[in-house]
Design an enzyme around this catalytic site. Sequence first.
Site, PDB file in Angstrom:
ATOM      1  N   LYS A  15       0.869  -1.241   0.165  1.00 20.77           N
ATOM      2  CA  LYS A  15      -0.139  -0.306   0.001  1.00 20.77           C
ATOM      3  C   LYS A  15       0.992   1.297   0.145  1.00 20.77           C
ATOM      4  CE  LYS A  15      -3.977  -1.935   0.730  1.00 20.77           C
ATOM      5  NZ  LYS A  15      -3.906  -3.002   0.007  1.00 20.77           N
ATOM      6  N   THR A  61      11.079  -3.607   3.053  1.00 19.50           N
ATOM      7  CA  THR A  61      10.117  -4.388   3.414  1.00 19.50           C
ATOM      8  C   THR A  61      10.554  -5.713   3.502  1.00 19.50           C
ATOM      9  OG1 THR A  61       7.782  -5.075   4.172  1.00 19.50           O
ATOM     10  CG2 THR A  61       8.640  -4.738   1.683  1.00 19.50           C
ATOM     11  N   LYS A  65      15.070  -5.950   5.215  1.00 23.76           N
ATOM     12  CA  LYS A  65      15.421  -4.973   6.047  1.00 23.76           C
ATOM     13  C   LYS A  65      16.827  -5.094   6.798  1.00 23.76           C
ATOM     14  CE  LYS A  65      10.755  -3.617   7.560  1.00 23.76           C
ATOM     15  NZ  LYS A  65       9.720  -3.741   8.586  1.00 23.76           N
ATOM     16  N   GLY A 126       5.638 -12.786  19.580  1.00 21.09           N
ATOM     17  CA  GLY A 126       6.575 -13.010  18.400  1.00 21.09           C
ATOM     18  C   GLY A 126       7.825 -12.309  19.028  1.00 21.09           C
ATOM     19  N   GLY A 128      10.451 -11.836  16.279  1.00 18.31           N
ATOM     20  CA  GLY A 128      11.250 -11.651  14.910  1.00 18.31           C
ATOM     21  C   GLY A 128      11.301 -10.121  14.888  1.00 18.31           C
ATOM     22  N   GLY A 129      11.582  -9.775  13.605  1.00 20.80           N
ATOM     23  CA  GLY A 129      11.896  -8.513  13.091  1.00 20.80           C
ATOM     24  C   GLY A 129      11.043  -7.466  13.516  1.00 20.80           C
ATOM     25  N   THR A 151       9.417 -19.971  20.386  1.00 17.61           N
ATOM     26  CA  THR A 151      11.083 -20.451  20.639  1.00 17.61           C
ATOM     27  C   THR A 151      11.333 -19.641  21.678  1.00 17.61           C
ATOM     28  OG1 THR A 151      11.382 -21.015  18.360  1.00 17.61           O
ATOM     29  CG2 THR A 151      13.279 -20.935  19.796  1.00 17.61           C
ATOM     30  N   LYS A 154      14.475 -17.502  21.925  1.00 15.98           N
ATOM     31  CA  LYS A 154      14.567 -16.402  21.057  1.00 15.98           C
ATOM     32  C   LYS A 154      14.037 -15.133  21.937  1.00 15.98           C
ATOM     33  CE  LYS A 154      13.792 -14.856  16.251  1.00 15.98           C
ATOM     34  NZ  LYS A 154      13.331 -15.154  14.969  1.00 15.98           N
ATOM     35  N   GLY A 237      -3.245  -3.173  12.009  1.00 17.20           N
ATOM     36  CA  GLY A 237      -2.121  -2.233  11.800  1.00 17.20           C
ATOM     37  C   GLY A 237      -1.870  -1.245  10.719  1.00 17.20           C
TER      38      GLY A 237
END
Length: 272
Positions: A15, A61, A65, A126, A128-129, A151, A154, A237
């Site tokens: 978008k 994106t 990244k 989460g 992650g990134g 995990t 992490k 979001g």
Amino acid sequence: MNQYAVWGNPIAQSKSPRIHTLFGQQTGKAISYVAKLGDEQQFEQQLKQFFAEGAKGANITAPFKERAFALADLYSESCLQAEACNTLKRLDDGRLYADNTDGVGLVSDLARLGWPKPHQRILILGAGGATKGVLYPLLQAQQQITIYNRTADKAASLAKKFAKFGQIQSACFDELPEQSFDLIINATSLGLQGKCVELPARLLTQANIYDMQYAPNMQTPFLEYARSQGATQYQDGLGMLVGQAAYTFQLWEDVLPDVEPILKQIKQEMEF
């Protein structure tokens, strides 16, 4: 006319070109903003060529990244802590400045919703990134954060890395029912497979629910599950996406667009 682009793979669904085009119209800035498909093997060369041809900036994106971060010469603090960038700006001397506006995009959208409170308890799903990109701004806003990840190591590692900035811990799934949260943020990518973390109903009904993913009528898998469990305060979001884009636009063009009318227009275009 300043040239910009968003790079990713896949990218057709983005978008960002529409959002930045609307920002340009709103602010009277003549810009060109397109989507570019990054090649897994040639991404660095593609990006260098893009800037060599005179481009002023780029959004980055998934899945690039971290790779874009490695190409930059200068970094914002939030970008350094995330070790990933979603925004690059070519400076007058040719150097690349990297920023990560995901966190400020999230914080500004929470403010728009009237949700932030001092020292509120936030559960982030989460590690992650997407999570790394927002932890520093949230901790700077004095929020108390718990990270859950399938995990566990992490999540624990991420909590340890950011502990110097504020109150942050990790938790196992079995520990969650014993806790209470003011805000729950889904930062996993499970929704892309039509899945979500199935939290106990008590947590979902007592907290504001925020999904970093977005969909027409807020019908993401996580929000649909939350609603089925009785959640009444929830948001997707899309506002974070438009918010981070606004701060990116400000970095490039020195003017901060008005998010509200653009968010309303993008939402209408998605739903019809």
